[in-house]
Design an enzyme around this catalytic site. Structure first.
Site, PDB file in Angstrom:
ATOM      1  N   PRO A 187      49.324  32.241  39.324  1.00 13.46           N
ATOM      2  CA  PRO A 187      47.855  32.141  39.353  1.00 13.46           C
ATOM      3  C   PRO A 187      47.171  33.130  40.302  1.00 13.46           C
ATOM      4  O   PRO A 187      46.009  32.930  40.662  1.00 13.46           O
ATOM      5  CB  PRO A 187      47.644  30.700  39.833  1.00 13.46           C
ATOM      6  N   GLU A 188      47.859  34.203  40.696  1.00  7.96           N
ATOM      7  CA  GLU A 188      47.290  35.134  41.676  1.00  7.96           C
ATOM      8  C   GLU A 188      45.925  35.675  41.266  1.00  7.96           C
ATOM      9  O   GLU A 188      45.032  35.841  42.108  1.00  7.96           O
ATOM     10  CB  GLU A 188      48.253  36.309  41.916  1.00  7.96           C
ATOM     11  N   VAL A 189      45.752  35.977  39.967  1.00  4.25           N
ATOM     12  CA  VAL A 189      44.473  36.563  39.531  1.00  4.25           C
ATOM     13  C   VAL A 189      43.299  35.635  39.816  1.00  4.25           C
ATOM     14  O   VAL A 189      42.172  36.100  40.014  1.00  4.25           O
ATOM     15  CB  VAL A 189      44.500  36.917  38.027  1.00  4.25           C
ATOM     16  N   ARG A 236      42.830  34.134  42.424  1.00  8.59           N
ATOM     17  CA  ARG A 236      42.495  34.293  43.844  1.00  8.59           C
ATOM     18  C   ARG A 236      42.171  35.746  44.166  1.00  8.59           C
ATOM     19  O   ARG A 236      42.215  36.161  45.326  1.00  8.59           O
ATOM     20  CB  ARG A 236      43.670  33.822  44.712  1.00  8.59           C
ATOM     21  N   PHE A 264      43.966  38.293  43.451  1.00 13.39           N
ATOM     22  CA  PHE A 264      45.200  38.950  43.876  1.00 13.39           C
ATOM     23  C   PHE A 264      46.002  39.339  42.640  1.00 13.39           C
ATOM     24  O   PHE A 264      45.606  39.066  41.505  1.00 13.39           O
ATOM     25  CB  PHE A 264      45.987  37.991  44.780  1.00 13.39           C
TER      26      PHE A 264
END
Length: 247
Positions: free
Chosen positions: A129-131, A133, A135
């Protein structure tokens, strides 16, 4: 936290109050555990798991926030330090097995994906799920793409959607899924079987498996012939074959 029993080195991500978020100290501890596993002939297999209810929720957000004030070069060094964990896992001539309960997200999902086997409880969850945040799952994207292929990898990296363990297994992120009630018993059996296997055969298997990446078909067959020839000269091969023929 590291323990060795029955040929299995178990490295536990031990920050349960932070959902085992990865910080610099944890990276150092993982590298030390992998080095110990490499140097200790009594260790036949490495198991990686999380303390508490989750495997790992990703990178420590406080450390990530602090990195926003650092230079690109400083952040590159920190990223390469984390990347060294994956290089060590891949280069270790012993199987590395992720035992996943609870959430394995972002860098935590990357840690699981970087292992040779991923054994998951049915209630486990996986995702990048980085995107969400702001990231990017940059370091682990190499592992993700090689594990599930281009279209699925882009879907997971670009949307950040979270998968159930059965979904992750169907896509190729997980090797086996067990019911929560007998997870410990099932994974213990897998680890015992690996620890009882020929160390030389497992080392050659792992080495060949990853060398085949991107190799032409003809070259892969030739590599297989080389590994086949070498494996016939090992003491483990001779002993196992003689024991089988005596049955």
């Amino acid at each position: 936290m590291v323990a060795v029993q029955g040929g299995v080195l178990t490295a536990t991500l031990n920050r349960p109050d932070k959902k085992n978020a990865i910080d610099t100290s944890m990276i150092d501890a993982l590298l030390a555990a992998l080095e110990r596993a490499d140097l200790d002939a009594a260790v036949r297999v490495v198991a990686l798991r999380g303390a508490g209810g989750d495997f790992c929720a990703g990178m420590d957000l406080q450390e990530l926030l602090a990195s926003a004030d650092k230079t690109v070069e400083e952040n590159r060094r920190a990223a390469l330090h984390f990347g060294e964990v994956f290089l060590r896992m891949r280069g270790l001539p012993k199987p590395v097995v992720a035992l996943v309960q609870g959430r394995a997200l972002a860098g935590g999902c990357g840690l699981a994906t970087g292992c040779d086997l991923v054994l998951a409880a049915e209630s486990a969850r996986f995702g990048y799920p980085e995107v969400q945040r702001g990231f990017v799952p940059a370091i682990v994207m190499t592992l993700l793409k090689r594990s599930v292929g281009e279209k699925v990898a882009f879907d997971l990296a670009a949307t950040g959607r979270v998968l159930s363990a059965p979904e992750a297994a169907e896509l190729g992120l997980v090797s086996r899924v067990y019911e929560d009630s007998d997870f410990e018993e099932q994974v213990a059996e897998v680890l015992r079987a690996l620890a009882a296997s020929s160390a030389s055969a497992l080392a050659l298997t792992k080495q060949q498996f990853y060398q085949l990446e991107g190799m032409r078909f003809e070259d892969g067959i030739r590599l297989g012939a080389d590994v086949n020839a070498v494996s016939r000269t090992t003491p483990d091969f001779r002993a196992a074959l003689q024991a089988f023929l005596k049955k």
